[in-house]
Design an enzyme around this catalytic site. Structure first.
Site, PDB file in Angstrom:
ATOM      1  N   THR A 132     -12.655 -56.928 -66.681  1.00 18.44           N
ATOM      2  CA  THR A 132     -11.738 -55.861 -67.090  1.00 18.44           C
ATOM      3  C   THR A 132     -12.461 -54.517 -67.245  1.00 18.44           C
ATOM      4  O   THR A 132     -13.671 -54.482 -67.499  1.00 18.44           O
ATOM      5  CB  THR A 132     -11.099 -56.254 -68.451  1.00 18.44           C
ATOM      6  OG1 THR A 132     -10.464 -55.122 -69.023  1.00 18.44           O
ATOM      7  CG2 THR A 132     -12.139 -56.739 -69.452  1.00 18.44           C
ATOM      8  N   ASP A 133     -11.704 -53.442 -67.141  1.00 14.12           N
ATOM      9  CA  ASP A 133     -12.278 -52.110 -67.395  1.00 14.12           C
ATOM     10  C   ASP A 133     -12.564 -51.894 -68.884  1.00 14.12           C
ATOM     11  O   ASP A 133     -13.278 -50.962 -69.260  1.00 14.12           O
ATOM     12  CB  ASP A 133     -11.355 -50.997 -66.868  1.00 14.12           C
ATOM     13  CG  ASP A 133      -9.965 -50.971 -67.507  1.00 14.12           C
ATOM     14  OD1 ASP A 133      -9.644 -51.871 -68.310  1.00 14.12           O
ATOM     15  OD2 ASP A 133      -9.197 -50.039 -67.188  1.00 14.12           O
ATOM     16  N   GLU A 134     -12.009 -52.778 -69.742  1.00 10.86           N
ATOM     17  CA  GLU A 134     -12.142 -52.562 -71.194  1.00 10.86           C
ATOM     18  C   GLU A 134     -13.584 -52.717 -71.667  1.00 10.86           C
ATOM     19  O   GLU A 134     -13.921 -52.269 -72.765  1.00 10.86           O
ATOM     20  CB  GLU A 134     -11.183 -53.484 -71.950  1.00 10.86           C
ATOM     21  CG  GLU A 134      -9.747 -53.263 -71.502  1.00 10.86           C
ATOM     22  CD  GLU A 134      -8.685 -53.907 -72.376  1.00 10.86           C
ATOM     23  OE1 GLU A 134      -8.943 -54.145 -73.564  1.00 10.86           O
ATOM     24  OE2 GLU A 134      -7.586 -54.158 -71.858  1.00 10.86           O
ATOM     25  N   TYR A 158     -11.879 -58.896 -77.815  1.00 13.32           N
ATOM     26  CA  TYR A 158     -11.593 -59.277 -76.415  1.00 13.32           C
ATOM     27  C   TYR A 158     -12.591 -58.641 -75.468  1.00 13.32           C
ATOM     28  O   TYR A 158     -13.250 -59.330 -74.681  1.00 13.32           O
ATOM     29  CB  TYR A 158     -10.159 -58.869 -76.041  1.00 13.32           C
ATOM     30  CG  TYR A 158      -9.915 -58.864 -74.537  1.00 13.32           C
ATOM     31  CD1 TYR A 158      -9.988 -60.045 -73.798  1.00 13.32           C
ATOM     32  CD2 TYR A 158      -9.625 -57.674 -73.850  1.00 13.32           C
ATOM     33  CE1 TYR A 158      -9.781 -60.045 -72.415  1.00 13.32           C
ATOM     34  CE2 TYR A 158      -9.416 -57.671 -72.477  1.00 13.32           C
ATOM     35  CZ  TYR A 158      -9.492 -58.853 -71.763  1.00 13.32           C
ATOM     36  OH  TYR A 158      -9.294 -58.851 -70.399  1.00 13.32           O
ATOM     37  N   LYS A 162     -15.550 -60.310 -73.084  1.00 14.57           N
ATOM     38  CA  LYS A 162     -15.590 -60.153 -71.619  1.00 14.57           C
ATOM     39  C   LYS A 162     -16.910 -59.500 -71.198  1.00 14.57           C
ATOM     40  O   LYS A 162     -17.501 -59.870 -70.178  1.00 14.57           O
ATOM     41  CB  LYS A 162     -14.405 -59.316 -71.128  1.00 14.57           C
ATOM     42  CG  LYS A 162     -13.052 -59.993 -71.223  1.00 14.57           C
ATOM     43  CD  LYS A 162     -12.902 -61.235 -70.358  1.00 14.57           C
ATOM     44  CE  LYS A 162     -12.862 -60.933 -68.870  1.00 14.57           C
ATOM     45  NZ  LYS A 162     -12.547 -62.158 -68.077  1.00 14.57           N
TER      46      LYS A 162
HETATM   47  P1  NAD Z   1      -3.535 -64.762 -69.054  1.00 18.63           P
HETATM   48  O1  NAD Z   1      -3.801 -64.778 -70.519  1.00 18.63           O
HETATM   49  O2  NAD Z   1      -2.162 -64.475 -68.560  1.00 18.63           O
HETATM   50  O3  NAD Z   1      -3.980 -66.163 -68.411  1.00 18.63           O
HETATM   51  C1  NAD Z   1      -5.155 -66.812 -68.747  1.00 18.63           C
HETATM   52  C2  NAD Z   1      -5.110 -68.220 -68.167  1.00 18.63           C
HETATM   53  O4  NAD Z   1      -6.354 -68.881 -68.495  1.00 18.63           O
HETATM   54  C3  NAD Z   1      -3.981 -69.088 -68.756  1.00 18.63           C
HETATM   55  O5  NAD Z   1      -3.353 -69.810 -67.724  1.00 18.63           O
HETATM   56  C4  NAD Z   1      -4.719 -70.016 -69.707  1.00 18.63           C
HETATM   57  O6  NAD Z   1      -4.063 -71.287 -69.870  1.00 18.63           O
HETATM   58  C5  NAD Z   1      -6.068 -70.174 -69.011  1.00 18.63           C
HETATM   59  N1  NAD Z   1      -7.138 -70.537 -69.944  1.00 18.63           N
HETATM   60  C6  NAD Z   1      -7.414 -69.969 -71.154  1.00 18.63           C
HETATM   61  N2  NAD Z   1      -8.469 -70.588 -71.724  1.00 18.63           N
HETATM   62  C7  NAD Z   1      -8.878 -71.553 -70.848  1.00 18.63           C
HETATM   63  C8  NAD Z   1      -9.925 -72.509 -70.854  1.00 18.63           C
HETATM   64  N3  NAD Z   1     -10.771 -72.609 -71.889  1.00 18.63           N
HETATM   65  N4  NAD Z   1     -10.065 -73.321 -69.792  1.00 18.63           N
HETATM   66  C9  NAD Z   1      -9.212 -73.238 -68.726  1.00 18.63           C
HETATM   67  N5  NAD Z   1      -8.192 -72.373 -68.682  1.00 18.63           N
HETATM   68  C10 NAD Z   1      -8.027 -71.533 -69.718  1.00 18.63           C
HETATM   69  O7  NAD Z   1      -4.592 -63.724 -68.465  1.00 18.63           O
HETATM   70  P2  NAD Z   1      -4.432 -62.726 -67.215  1.00 18.63           P
HETATM   71  O8  NAD Z   1      -3.803 -61.477 -67.680  1.00 18.63           O
HETATM   72  O9  NAD Z   1      -3.881 -63.465 -66.061  1.00 18.63           O
HETATM   73  O10 NAD Z   1      -5.978 -62.385 -66.951  1.00 18.63           O
HETATM   74  C11 NAD Z   1      -6.761 -63.188 -66.064  1.00 18.63           C
HETATM   75  C12 NAD Z   1      -8.165 -62.642 -66.022  1.00 18.63           C
HETATM   76  O11 NAD Z   1      -8.145 -61.287 -65.579  1.00 18.63           O
HETATM   77  C13 NAD Z   1      -8.851 -62.625 -67.386  1.00 18.63           C
HETATM   78  O12 NAD Z   1     -10.199 -62.986 -67.199  1.00 18.63           O
HETATM   79  C14 NAD Z   1      -8.738 -61.175 -67.840  1.00 18.63           C
HETATM   80  O13 NAD Z   1      -9.809 -60.819 -68.680  1.00 18.63           O
HETATM   81  C15 NAD Z   1      -8.802 -60.450 -66.516  1.00 18.63           C
HETATM   82  N6  NAD Z   1      -8.106 -59.148 -66.469  1.00 18.63           N
HETATM   83  C16 NAD Z   1      -6.812 -59.028 -66.891  1.00 18.63           C
HETATM   84  C17 NAD Z   1      -6.171 -57.792 -66.782  1.00 18.63           C
HETATM   85  C18 NAD Z   1      -4.719 -57.636 -67.186  1.00 18.63           C
HETATM   86  O14 NAD Z   1      -4.223 -56.495 -67.170  1.00 18.63           O
HETATM   87  N7  NAD Z   1      -3.989 -58.694 -67.530  1.00 18.63           N
HETATM   88  C19 NAD Z   1      -6.856 -56.693 -66.281  1.00 18.63           C
HETATM   89  C20 NAD Z   1      -8.194 -56.850 -65.857  1.00 18.63           C
HETATM   90  C21 NAD Z   1      -8.800 -58.084 -65.949  1.00 18.63           C
HETATM   91  P1  TYD Z   2      -1.521 -54.313 -73.605  1.00 20.81           P
HETATM   92  O1  TYD Z   2      -0.451 -54.628 -72.615  1.00 20.81           O
HETATM   93  O2  TYD Z   2      -1.700 -55.218 -74.788  1.00 20.81           O
HETATM   94  O3  TYD Z   2      -2.888 -54.151 -72.782  1.00 20.81           O
HETATM   95  P2  TYD Z   2      -4.342 -53.600 -73.279  1.00 20.81           P
HETATM   96  O4  TYD Z   2      -4.379 -53.521 -74.745  1.00 20.81           O
HETATM   97  O5  TYD Z   2      -5.262 -54.663 -72.747  1.00 20.81           O
HETATM   98  O6  TYD Z   2      -4.525 -52.276 -72.598  1.00 20.81           O
HETATM   99  O7  TYD Z   2      -1.262 -52.856 -74.164  1.00 20.81           O
HETATM  100  C1  TYD Z   2      -1.185 -51.740 -73.287  1.00 20.81           C
HETATM  101  C2  TYD Z   2      -1.073 -50.502 -74.154  1.00 20.81           C
HETATM  102  O8  TYD Z   2       0.194 -50.533 -74.838  1.00 20.81           O
HETATM  103  C3  TYD Z   2      -2.132 -50.441 -75.238  1.00 20.81           C
HETATM  104  O9  TYD Z   2      -2.524 -49.073 -75.419  1.00 20.81           O
HETATM  105  C4  TYD Z   2      -1.420 -50.935 -76.486  1.00 20.81           C
HETATM  106  C5  TYD Z   2       0.012 -50.485 -76.246  1.00 20.81           C
HETATM  107  N1  TYD Z   2       1.057 -51.344 -76.831  1.00 20.81           N
HETATM  108  C6  TYD Z   2       2.069 -50.763 -77.603  1.00 20.81           C
HETATM  109  O10 TYD Z   2       2.108 -49.537 -77.824  1.00 20.81           O
HETATM  110  N2  TYD Z   2       3.042 -51.572 -78.108  1.00 20.81           N
HETATM  111  C7  TYD Z   2       3.045 -52.931 -77.924  1.00 20.81           C
HETATM  112  O11 TYD Z   2       3.931 -53.634 -78.453  1.00 20.81           O
HETATM  113  C8  TYD Z   2       1.994 -53.514 -77.122  1.00 20.81           C
HETATM  114  C9  TYD Z   2       1.956 -54.998 -76.863  1.00 20.81           C
HETATM  115  C10 TYD Z   2       1.045 -52.663 -76.594  1.00 20.81           C
END
Ligand code: NAD
Ligand code: TYD
Length: 355
Positions: A132-134, A158, A162
Site C-alpha cells: 500500500t501507499d500508506e 495497519y 504493511k
Molecule cells: P480485504 O481485507 O478485502 O481482503 C483480505 C483477504 O485476506 C480476505 O479474503 C481475508 O480472508 C484474507 N486473509 C486475512 N488474513 C489471512 C490469513 N492469515 N491467511 C489467509 N488469508 C487471510 O483486503 P483488500 O482490500 O482486498 O487488500 C488486499 C491487499 O492489498 C492487502 O495486502 C492490502 O494491504 C493491499 N492494498 C489494499 C488497498 C485497498 O485500497 N483496499 C490498496 C493498496 C494495497
Molecule cells: P478507508 O476507505 O478506510 O481507506 P484508508 O483509510 O485506507 O485510506 O478511508 C478512506 C478515507 O475516508 C480516509 O481518509 C478515512 C475516510 N473515512 C470517512 O471519512 N468516513 C468513514 O466512515 C470511513 C470508513 C472512512
C-alpha cells in the site's frame, strides 16, 4: 499455475476473476476467510476447474509448503492481510499476526520451495507482494507524490504492519536472492469492496437512509484507483517487473473525501432518486486518531518501464461501481447480515483444513 493468498477478499477476488477471464493458467487460492473473505465474491467461477480454493492461514507454514510442493506454482501473488485502518486502531494484534508473522511464514515456505527448484524454474519464479501507499506516511498539501524512493513513515498499526512486511520481502531478495516484486498501490474501489471502507459504506448507508459519516473536516485526500486497473498493474509487474524492484501504482486521481462523497450522492440522486438529495444524509463525526491527511502516488516508473496506465478515469470507474452496488444489493445485504459468515461456518465446521 499461480498461488494467490487472500483471493476471497476485495482485491484478491477481483484479481482471480480477471486472471481467469484473461488467461488459461490455473489458480490456487489460499484464504483464511476472515470477516473480509467472502466466497460469494467467487460465485461466478463456481465449478471452474482452473480455480482451487483452499481454506487456510498464511501463518501455517507447513500448510503453505505442502501446497507449494503439491501444486508447484511459478509465482505467489500475496494479497492476504488485515486491511482496515480503523480496525487496526481498535485492535492491532491481528494486523501484526497476519501482516507481519503471516508474510514471514509465507516467505519462509516460499524460500524452502524455491531454493530447491531446478535452475530454470528457480530463475523464473516470482513472489509478488501486494502493498500500500500508506507505508510512506502522510503528505502536506504541496508535497510531491510518493515515489518508490520516498522514505517509509507509516502512521497507523495497519501501515506499520504493511511496512514491516515490505521490509521482510525486500530482505529475502537481498539476502537469499529470492525473485521478489513489491507493488505499493493507492486506495482502490470497485465491485466486492467490503462496506466498511469509505466508498461502499457511503453507497450502502445512502441507500439504507442512514447517516453518511465524514471523519473530521472531510478534507483528507486519497488517490483513487479502480480495482481492475490495480489487477492489470499486478499482471504487468508479474510479467515484466525486475526482481527486487518496487513499483508504485496509482490513479493520478487525488480527491478529498468530501468530494468523493458528494460525487457518490450526485450519482445516486440520478440513478436511485428519492425525495431530497442523498447529500442531506452527510454527517460529520469525530476524526480517526492519527488520520493521514494526504496520500498521492507517482506511478511514473510503472508507466515508463512497463507501459501500464489506468484504463478508467474516476468518473467512469465510480459510475461502474455505483451501478454494481445498485445491481448487487443482495451481496451487500448478505455481508451486512453476516449471512456469508454463517454459510462459511456451516460449510467448513465439519471439514478438515487441507494439510
Ligand atoms: P480485504 O481485507 O478485502 O481482503 C483480505 C483477504 O485476506 C480476505 O479474503 C481475508 O480472508 C484474507 N486473509 C486475512 N488474513 C489471512 C490469513 N492469515 N491467511 C489467509 N488469508 C487471510 O483486503 P483488500 O482490500 O482486498 O487488500 C488486499 C491487499 O492489498 C492487502 O495486502 C492490502 O494491504 C493491499 N492494498 C489494499 C488497498 C485497498 O485500497 N483496499 C490498496 C493498496 C494495497
Ligand atoms: P478507508 O476507505 O478506510 O481507506 P484508508 O483509510 O485506507 O485510506 O478511508 C478512506 C478515507 O475516508 C480516509 O481518509 C478515512 C475516510 N473515512 C470517512 O471519512 N468516513 C468513514 O466512515 C470511513 C470508513 C472512512
Amino acid at each position: 499455475m499461480i498461488l494467490v493468498t487472500g483471493g476471497a477478499g476485495f482485491i484478491g477476488s477481483n484479481f482471480v476473476l480477471d486472471w481467469l477471464a484473461q488467461s488459461g493458467e490455473a489458480v490456487v487460492n489460499l484464504d483464511k476467510l476472515t470477516y473480509a473473505g467472502n466466497l460469494n465474491n467467487l460465485a461466478t467461477i463456481d465449478g471452474d476447474a482452473r480455480h482451487t480454493f483452499v481454506h487456510g492461514d498464511i501463518c501455517d507454514g507447513a500448510l503453505v509448503l505442502s501446497l507449494l510442493q503439491q501444486h508447484r506454482p511459478r509465482a505467489i501473488i500475496h494479497f492476504a492481510a488485515e486491511s482496515h485502518v480503523d480496525r487496526s486502531i481498535l485492535g492491532p494484534g491481528e494486523f501484526i499476526n497476519t501482516n507481519i508473522n503471516g508474510t514471514f511464514a509465507l516467505l519462509e515456505a516460499a524460500r524452502a520451495y524455491w531454493s530447491v527448484l531446478e535452475a530454470g524454474e528457480k530463475a523464473a519464479f516470482r513472489f509478488l507482494h501486494v502493498s500500500t501507499d500508506e507505508v510512506y506516511g502522510t503528505l502536506g498539501p504541496n508535497d510531491p507524490p510518493f515515489t518508490e524512493t520516498t522514505t517509509y513513515a507509516p502512521n497507523s498499526p495497519y501501515s506499520a504492519s504493511k511496512a514491516a512486511s515490505d521490509h521482510l520481502v525486500r530482505a529475502y531478495h537481498h539476502t537469499y536472492g529470492m525473485p521478489v516484486l513489491t507493488t505499493n498501490c493507492s486506495n482502490n474501489y470497485g465491485p466486492y469492496h467490503f462496506p466498511e471502507k469509505l466508498i461502499p459504506l457511503i453507497i450502502a448507508n445512502a441507500l439504507a437512509g442512514k447517516p453518511l459519516p465524514i471523519y473530521g473536516d472531510g478534507m483528507q485526500v486519497r488517490d483513487w484507483l479502480y480495482v481492475s486497473d490495480h489487477c492489470a498493474a499486478i499482471r504487468r509487474v508479474l510479467a515484466d517487473g525486475v526482481p527486487g524492484q518496487v513499483y508504485n501504482v496509482g490513479g493520478w486521481n487525488e480527491m478529498t473525501n468530501l468530494d468523493v462523497v458528494h460525487t457518490l450522492c450526485d450519482i445516486l440522486d440520478r440513478q436511485a432518486p428519492k425525495q431530497g438529495s442523498y447529500r442531506d444524509q452527510i454527517t460529520y463525526v469525530t476524526d480517526r486518531p492519527g488520520h493521514d491527511r494526504r496520500y498521492a502516488i507517482d506511478a511514473g516508473k510503472l508507466e515508463r518501464e512497463l507501459g501500464w496506465k489506468p484504463a478508467e478515469t474516476f468518473e467512469s470507474g465510480i459510475r461502474k461501481t455505483v451501478q454494481w452496488y445498485l445491481a448487487n444489493q443482495a451481496w451487500v445485504a448478505n455481508v451486512q447480515s453476516g449471512a456469508y459468515m454463517s454459510w462459511v461456518n456451516k460449510n467448513y465446521a465439519n471439514r478438515e483444513t487441507a494439510q
